[in-house]
Design an enzyme around this catalytic site. Structure first.
Site, PDB file in Angstrom:
ATOM      1  CD  GLU A  44     -10.267  28.796  28.804  1.00  0.00           C
ATOM      2  OE1 GLU A  44     -10.475  28.885  30.033  1.00  0.00           O
ATOM      3  OE2 GLU A  44     -11.155  28.502  27.972  1.00  0.00           O
ATOM      4  CD  GLU A  57     -14.628  27.574  24.108  1.00  0.00           C
ATOM      5  OE1 GLU A  57     -15.095  27.003  25.105  1.00  0.00           O
ATOM      6  OE2 GLU A  57     -14.515  28.807  24.019  1.00  0.00           O
TER       7      GLU A  57
END
Length: 287
Positions: free
Chosen positions: A160, A165
């Protein structure tokens, strides 16, 4: 190799392929070496794919919806739905998180999670976005990539790459992170930039960029010279610590609550909450 059995006009062609297969030299006598660490390496990158979000409809040739309200491995509260929480207008994509129930329970909120149809291996990836206006706690928007082998290898073995974020209880802060079998948040071993202050994350568009080669992942904000985090390929690399030599696809979503986004609770007065995306672009250096 002997050339006696070949006609004279064929011999130059054979010599050329022999030269190429042996990693030969140029006509100037210099071996051809492509150095991904050269300062000008990414200057030669060419645009190979993009979505500029023009028009009034989301391109189903570029994106698919991933739906459900099963918590997504992080105890999240939103139900990801198709169509209703997405709008394309005035040159941007809008992803909206909404409160549709009484609140404070799974399924009381809807949102959208988009996956790119196409996947990529290596390149300069750029997503220009504006995060939701800051009005309170509970949002967890993300712009990221997931290994296309997730359906067979599972997470975190698939790998990932979190290009950006954000959690709304910590305004003006963004994060860049990678996950693998050796480095992941479940074990507390993720490799991350930590909190990066970006004072206008909620008020202005910023370009969140990734330089991804066979030797490194470099994350930047707005310009390539503004690197915020570098993850170098380990000297002794394998599928556990470097699953980043295979195709990955893009994801864009707003989660509600969850193990990280809900750390300080969910404020039901913040909805609807909108993340805008100006473009997604992929550049690659032709080998």
């Amino acid at each position: 190799m002997t050339f006696k059995k070949y006609p004279l006009y064929v011999i130059p062609i054979l010599l050329y392929f022999l030269f190429v297969s042996c990693g030969g030299e140029t006509e100037k006598g210099k071996k051809i070496i492509i150095d991904v660490n050269a300062v000008d390496y990414w200057d030669n990158a060419e645009l190979v794919w993009s979505d500029e979000f023009d028009g009034t409809r989301l391109s189903t040739e570029n994106w698919s919806f991933e739906t459900g309200q099963h918590g997504w491995g992080n105890n999240e509260w939103q139900n990801y739905v198709a169509d209703d929480n997405v709008e394309v207008s005035n040159g941007t994509l809008k992803i909206t998180a909404k409160k549709v129930g009484d609140g404070q329970e799974v399924g009381d909120y809807t949102s959208t999670r988009l996956n790119s149809i196409k996947d990529f291996t290596y390149g300069k990836m750029e997503i220009r976005a504006k995060l939701p206006d800051h009005r309170g706690n509970g949002l967890w928007p993300a712009l990221w990539m997931l290994g296309s082998s997730v359906s067979t290898d599972g997470w975190p073995a698939c790998g990932e790459i979190d290009i950006m974020e954000y959690v709304s209880y910590d305004p003006n802060i963004v994060h860049f992170t990678i996950h693998s079998t050796s480095n992941n948040h479940v074990d507390g071993t993720q490799a991350s930039s930590g909190p990066i202050r970006l004072e206008t994350a909620e008020e202005e568009f910023h370009t969140y960029g990734l330089l991804w080669s066979e030797e490194y992942l470099k994350f930047y904000i707005d310009t390539m010279d503004n690197i915020q985090f570098t993850f170098q390929r380990p000297k002794e690399f394998n599928a556990n610590n470097w699953p980043f030599s295979k195709p990955f696809y893009f994801l864009m979503n707003i989660a509600v609550g969850g193990n990280w986004g809900g750390n300080e609770g969910v404020d039901d007065t913040i909805f609807p909450a909108v993340m805008e995306v100006d473009f997604v672009r992929v550049y690659q250096v032709k080998q």
